[in-house]
Design a protein around this motif. Structure first.
Motif, PDB file in Angstrom:
ATOM      1  N   ALA A   1       0.799  -1.199   0.044  1.00  0.00           N
ATOM      2  CA  ALA A   1      -0.007  -0.052   0.104  1.00  0.00           C
ATOM      3  C   ALA A   1       0.794   1.255  -0.035  1.00  0.00           C
ATOM      4  O   ALA A   1       0.426   2.259  -0.741  1.00  0.00           O
ATOM      5  N   GLU A   2       2.040   1.318   0.643  1.00  0.00           N
ATOM      6  CA  GLU A   2       2.789   2.461   0.844  1.00  0.00           C
ATOM      7  C   GLU A   2       3.616   2.606  -0.620  1.00  0.00           C
ATOM      8  O   GLU A   2       4.044   3.632  -0.917  1.00  0.00           O
ATOM      9  N   ARG A   3       4.032   1.485  -1.139  1.00  0.00           N
ATOM     10  CA  ARG A   3       4.961   1.650  -2.430  1.00  0.00           C
ATOM     11  C   ARG A   3       4.581   1.364  -3.579  1.00  0.00           C
ATOM     12  O   ARG A   3       4.911   1.366  -4.531  1.00  0.00           O
TER      13      ARG A   3
ATOM     14  N   GLU B   1     -13.014 -10.574  -0.891  1.00  0.00           N
ATOM     15  CA  GLU B   1     -11.711 -10.250   0.014  1.00  0.00           C
ATOM     16  C   GLU B   1     -10.776  -9.686  -0.610  1.00  0.00           C
ATOM     17  O   GLU B   1     -10.209  -8.640  -0.273  1.00  0.00           O
ATOM     18  N   HIS B   2     -10.379  -9.979  -1.958  1.00  0.00           N
ATOM     19  CA  HIS B   2      -9.518  -9.599  -2.874  1.00  0.00           C
ATOM     20  C   HIS B   2      -9.612  -8.300  -3.110  1.00  0.00           C
ATOM     21  O   HIS B   2      -8.815  -7.381  -3.270  1.00  0.00           O
ATOM     22  N   ASP B   3     -10.915  -7.754  -3.267  1.00  0.00           N
ATOM     23  CA  ASP B   3     -11.336  -6.601  -3.772  1.00  0.00           C
ATOM     24  C   ASP B   3     -11.127  -5.586  -2.689  1.00  0.00           C
ATOM     25  O   ASP B   3     -10.716  -4.308  -2.644  1.00  0.00           O
ATOM     26  N   ALA B   4     -11.450  -6.041  -1.414  1.00  0.00           N
ATOM     27  CA  ALA B   4     -10.904  -5.171  -0.236  1.00  0.00           C
ATOM     28  C   ALA B   4      -9.526  -4.777  -0.011  1.00  0.00           C
ATOM     29  O   ALA B   4      -9.180  -3.630   0.386  1.00  0.00           O
ATOM     30  N   ILE B   5      -8.808  -6.041  -0.374  1.00  0.00           N
ATOM     31  CA  ILE B   5      -7.294  -5.825  -0.243  1.00  0.00           C
ATOM     32  C   ILE B   5      -6.701  -4.760  -1.248  1.00  0.00           C
ATOM     33  O   ILE B   5      -6.065  -3.762  -0.873  1.00  0.00           O
ATOM     34  N   LEU B   6      -7.185  -4.924  -2.488  1.00  0.00           N
ATOM     35  CA  LEU B   6      -6.756  -3.960  -3.492  1.00  0.00           C
ATOM     36  C   LEU B   6      -7.292  -2.512  -3.430  1.00  0.00           C
ATOM     37  O   LEU B   6      -6.515  -1.535  -3.585  1.00  0.00           O
ATOM     38  N   ALA B   7      -8.502  -2.632  -2.779  1.00  0.00           N
ATOM     39  CA  ALA B   7      -8.829  -0.901  -2.417  1.00  0.00           C
ATOM     40  C   ALA B   7      -7.964  -0.259  -1.362  1.00  0.00           C
ATOM     41  O   ALA B   7      -7.992   1.014  -1.733  1.00  0.00           O
ATOM     42  N   ALA B   8      -7.691  -1.128  -0.374  1.00  0.00           N
ATOM     43  CA  ALA B   8      -6.897  -0.491   0.585  1.00  0.00           C
ATOM     44  C   ALA B   8      -5.606  -0.217  -0.107  1.00  0.00           C
ATOM     45  O   ALA B   8      -4.905   0.844   0.394  1.00  0.00           O
ATOM     46  N   ILE B   9      -5.013  -1.159  -0.854  1.00  0.00           N
ATOM     47  CA  ILE B   9      -3.602  -1.010  -1.351  1.00  0.00           C
ATOM     48  C   ILE B   9      -3.716   0.186  -2.133  1.00  0.00           C
ATOM     49  O   ILE B   9      -2.851   1.340  -2.285  1.00  0.00           O
ATOM     50  N   SER B  10      -4.773   0.183  -3.134  1.00  0.00           N
ATOM     51  CA  SER B  10      -4.969   1.591  -3.995  1.00  0.00           C
ATOM     52  C   SER B  10      -5.110   3.016  -3.476  1.00  0.00           C
ATOM     53  O   SER B  10      -4.588   4.083  -3.728  1.00  0.00           O
ATOM     54  N   GLU B  11      -5.734   2.939  -2.032  1.00  0.00           N
ATOM     55  CA  GLU B  11      -5.733   4.213  -1.350  1.00  0.00           C
ATOM     56  C   GLU B  11      -4.702   4.356  -0.495  1.00  0.00           C
ATOM     57  O   GLU B  11      -4.688   5.326   0.306  1.00  0.00           O
ATOM     58  N   ARG B  12      -3.477   3.562  -0.719  1.00  0.00           N
ATOM     59  CA  ARG B  12      -2.500   3.705   0.065  1.00  0.00           C
ATOM     60  C   ARG B  12      -2.868   3.452   1.775  1.00  0.00           C
ATOM     61  O   ARG B  12      -2.010   4.305   2.390  1.00  0.00           O
TER      62      ARG B  12
ATOM     63  N   ALA C   1      -2.147   1.630   4.481  1.00  0.00           N
ATOM     64  CA  ALA C   1      -1.409   0.444   4.917  1.00  0.00           C
ATOM     65  C   ALA C   1      -1.966  -0.363   5.921  1.00  0.00           C
ATOM     66  O   ALA C   1      -2.148  -1.651   5.945  1.00  0.00           O
ATOM     67  N   HIS C   2      -2.734   0.400   7.008  1.00  0.00           N
ATOM     68  CA  HIS C   2      -3.569  -0.366   8.103  1.00  0.00           C
ATOM     69  C   HIS C   2      -4.719  -1.457   7.500  1.00  0.00           C
ATOM     70  O   HIS C   2      -4.789  -2.569   8.084  1.00  0.00           O
ATOM     71  N   ALA C   3      -5.346  -0.704   6.593  1.00  0.00           N
ATOM     72  CA  ALA C   3      -6.611  -1.351   6.155  1.00  0.00           C
ATOM     73  C   ALA C   3      -6.212  -2.549   5.345  1.00  0.00           C
ATOM     74  O   ALA C   3      -6.786  -3.510   5.274  1.00  0.00           O
ATOM     75  N   ALA C   4      -5.162  -2.280   4.483  1.00  0.00           N
ATOM     76  CA  ALA C   4      -4.604  -3.501   3.538  1.00  0.00           C
ATOM     77  C   ALA C   4      -4.103  -4.597   4.337  1.00  0.00           C
ATOM     78  O   ALA C   4      -4.319  -5.682   4.055  1.00  0.00           O
ATOM     79  N   ALA C   5      -3.506  -4.335   5.462  1.00  0.00           N
ATOM     80  CA  ALA C   5      -2.964  -5.568   6.539  1.00  0.00           C
ATOM     81  C   ALA C   5      -4.158  -6.156   7.168  1.00  0.00           C
ATOM     82  O   ALA C   5      -4.317  -7.405   7.313  1.00  0.00           O
ATOM     83  N   GLU C   6      -5.159  -5.350   7.492  1.00  0.00           N
ATOM     84  CA  GLU C   6      -6.408  -5.948   8.016  1.00  0.00           C
ATOM     85  C   GLU C   6      -7.222  -6.594   7.120  1.00  0.00           C
ATOM     86  O   GLU C   6      -7.769  -8.002   7.386  1.00  0.00           O
ATOM     87  N   ALA C   7      -7.066  -6.345   5.878  1.00  0.00           N
ATOM     88  CA  ALA C   7      -7.941  -6.806   4.944  1.00  0.00           C
ATOM     89  C   ALA C   7      -7.257  -8.337   4.437  1.00  0.00           C
ATOM     90  O   ALA C   7      -7.930  -9.259   4.345  1.00  0.00           O
ATOM     91  N   MET C   8      -5.917  -8.248   4.419  1.00  0.00           N
ATOM     92  CA  MET C   8      -5.138  -9.335   4.114  1.00  0.00           C
ATOM     93  C   MET C   8      -5.378 -10.590   5.377  1.00  0.00           C
ATOM     94  O   MET C   8      -5.521 -11.635   5.205  1.00  0.00           O
ATOM     95  N   LYS C   9      -5.264  -9.767   6.585  1.00  0.00           N
ATOM     96  CA  LYS C   9      -5.339 -10.745   7.883  1.00  0.00           C
ATOM     97  C   LYS C   9      -6.920 -11.472   7.418  1.00  0.00           C
ATOM     98  O   LYS C   9      -6.832 -12.855   8.132  1.00  0.00           O
ATOM     99  N   LEU C  10      -7.901 -10.885   7.358  1.00  0.00           N
ATOM    100  CA  LEU C  10      -9.376 -11.560   7.317  1.00  0.00           C
ATOM    101  C   LEU C  10      -9.264 -12.376   6.048  1.00  0.00           C
ATOM    102  O   LEU C  10      -9.812 -13.488   6.285  1.00  0.00           O
ATOM    103  N   HIS C  11      -8.670 -12.277   5.003  1.00  0.00           N
ATOM    104  CA  HIS C  11      -8.547 -13.111   3.859  1.00  0.00           C
ATOM    105  C   HIS C  11      -7.885 -14.517   4.140  1.00  0.00           C
ATOM    106  O   HIS C  11      -8.436 -15.454   3.742  1.00  0.00           O
ATOM    107  N   LEU C  12      -6.977 -14.228   4.654  1.00  0.00           N
ATOM    108  CA  LEU C  12      -6.108 -15.414   4.900  1.00  0.00           C
ATOM    109  C   LEU C  12      -6.728 -16.485   6.043  1.00  0.00           C
ATOM    110  O   LEU C  12      -6.612 -17.566   6.192  1.00  0.00           O
ATOM    111  N   ALA C  13      -7.398 -15.740   7.148  1.00  0.00           N
ATOM    112  CA  ALA C  13      -8.104 -16.420   7.999  1.00  0.00           C
ATOM    113  C   ALA C  13      -9.236 -17.251   7.298  1.00  0.00           C
ATOM    114  O   ALA C  13      -9.311 -18.395   7.801  1.00  0.00           O
ATOM    115  N   ALA C  14     -10.141 -16.491   6.397  1.00  0.00           N
ATOM    116  CA  ALA C  14     -10.990 -17.206   5.627  1.00  0.00           C
ATOM    117  C   ALA C  14     -10.432 -18.149   4.862  1.00  0.00           C
ATOM    118  O   ALA C  14     -11.183 -19.352   4.816  1.00  0.00           O
TER     119      ALA C  14
END
Length: 225
Positions: free
Chosen positions: A109-111, A187-198, A200-213
Motif C-alpha cells: 500500500a505504501e509503495r 476479500e481480494h477486492d477489499a485488499i486491492l481497494a486498501a492498497i489503491s488508497e495507500r 497500509a493499516h486497512a490493507a494489512a487488516e483485509a489481508m489478515k481476514l482473507h488469510l483467516a477465511a
C-alpha cells in the motif's frame, strides 16, 4: 591455500541463465509460449541443439513445460528452492504465510505503482470470470505474488510464490467449499481497494481476514487450529 578452479560455462548454460532471468523478471509471463527453437537460436546466435539443451534445463527447474507440437510454455515465475520442498504441517505453513503476507500488504500500500494496481485489477477480473477451480487457484496465487511485487523488493514475490506452491493442494481443496470463490473475490477486492488508497493499516487488516477465511475453508473441520 586451497582454491577452486573456475568452471567454464557452456553456451547452453549461458542461454539457460538468461531464460531464467527473463522468466523471473516477467518478460516471459506465466502461461506465455516461448519463441520457437529457431527463433531463440537466432536471438541468442547459437545452434538449435544448444537451445534444446537450455530448454531441457529450464524445464527441469520447473519454470517451463513443453508440449509436443505446441511448444514450450512458462509454468511458473520462480523455480522452487529447497527451502519449502520438505513436509510441513498446514498450521506451520499458514503461520508463516500470515507472518509474511499481512505486513507485505501494508508495504504494498505504501509503495505500489499504477502499473502494480493495473496488474492486480486485471488478475481480479480474471479470477471472477474463471470457472475452472484449478485455474482460479493459479490466478489467486498470481494476485498474491503481484501484491508482493508491489513492495518493490524482489525477494518477497519469490517467497510468496514458493509458499503458494506448497499450499497448492490446500488451496484447491478450499475451492470446493460452496460460495468460497465469490467470498474470496470480495476479500481480494477489499485488499486491492486498501492498497489503491495507500491505506497500509486497512490493507494489512483485509489481508489478515482473507488469510483467516482461506485457512478455515481449507480446514476440513471448518476451524483453524
Amino acid at each position: 591455500m586451497k582454491v577452486v578452479p573456475v568452471a567454464q560455462r557452456t553456451a547452453a548454460e549461458h542461454v539457460r541463465s538468461q531464460l531464467v532471468e527473463l522468466i523471473e523478471s516477467g518478460e516471459f509471463a506465466v502461461g506465455q509460449r516461448l519463441p520457437s527453437e529457431a527463433e531463440l537460436a537466432k536471438s541468442f546466435a547459437v545452434s538449435r541443439s544448444v537451445i534444446r539443451e537450455a530448454l531441457h534445463s529450464v524445464n527441469a527447474l520447473g519454470l517451463t513445460r513443453s508440449y509436443a507440437g505446441k511448444g514450450t510454455f512458462v509454468d511458473a515465475q520462480f523455480a522452487p528452492s529447497q527451502l519449502l520442498t520438505g513436509k510441513y504441517l498446514p498450521r506451520d505453513l499458514h503461520e508463516v504465510r500470515r507472518t509474511l503476507e499481512v505486513p507485505l500488504a501494508a508495504l504494498a500500500a505504501e509503495r505500489r505503482s499504477r502499473a502494480d494496481l493495473k496488474a492486480m485489477t486485471a488478475l481480479l477480473e480474471k479470477f471472477r470470470a474463471e470457472e475452472n477451480p484449478s485455474v482460479r487457484v493459479g490466478i489467486d496465487a498470481d494476485f498474491h505474488v503481484a501484491i508482493a511485487t508491489a513492495t518493490a523488493n524482489p525477494l518477497f514475490p519469490r517467497l510468496v510464490s514458493e509458499l503458494r506452491t506448497v499450499l497448492q493442494e490446500q488451496a484447491i481443496a478450499a475451492t470446493a467449499v460452496p460460495g468460497r470463490a465469490a467470498q474470496a473475490a470480495d476479500e481480494h477486492d477489499a485488499i486491492l481497494a486498501a492498497i489503491s488508497e495507500r491505506n497500509a493499516h486497512a490493507a494489512a487488516e483485509a489481508m489478515k481476514l482473507h488469510l483467516a477465511a482461506a485457512e478455515d475453508a481449507g480446514n476440513p473441520h471448518g476451524r483453524r487450529k
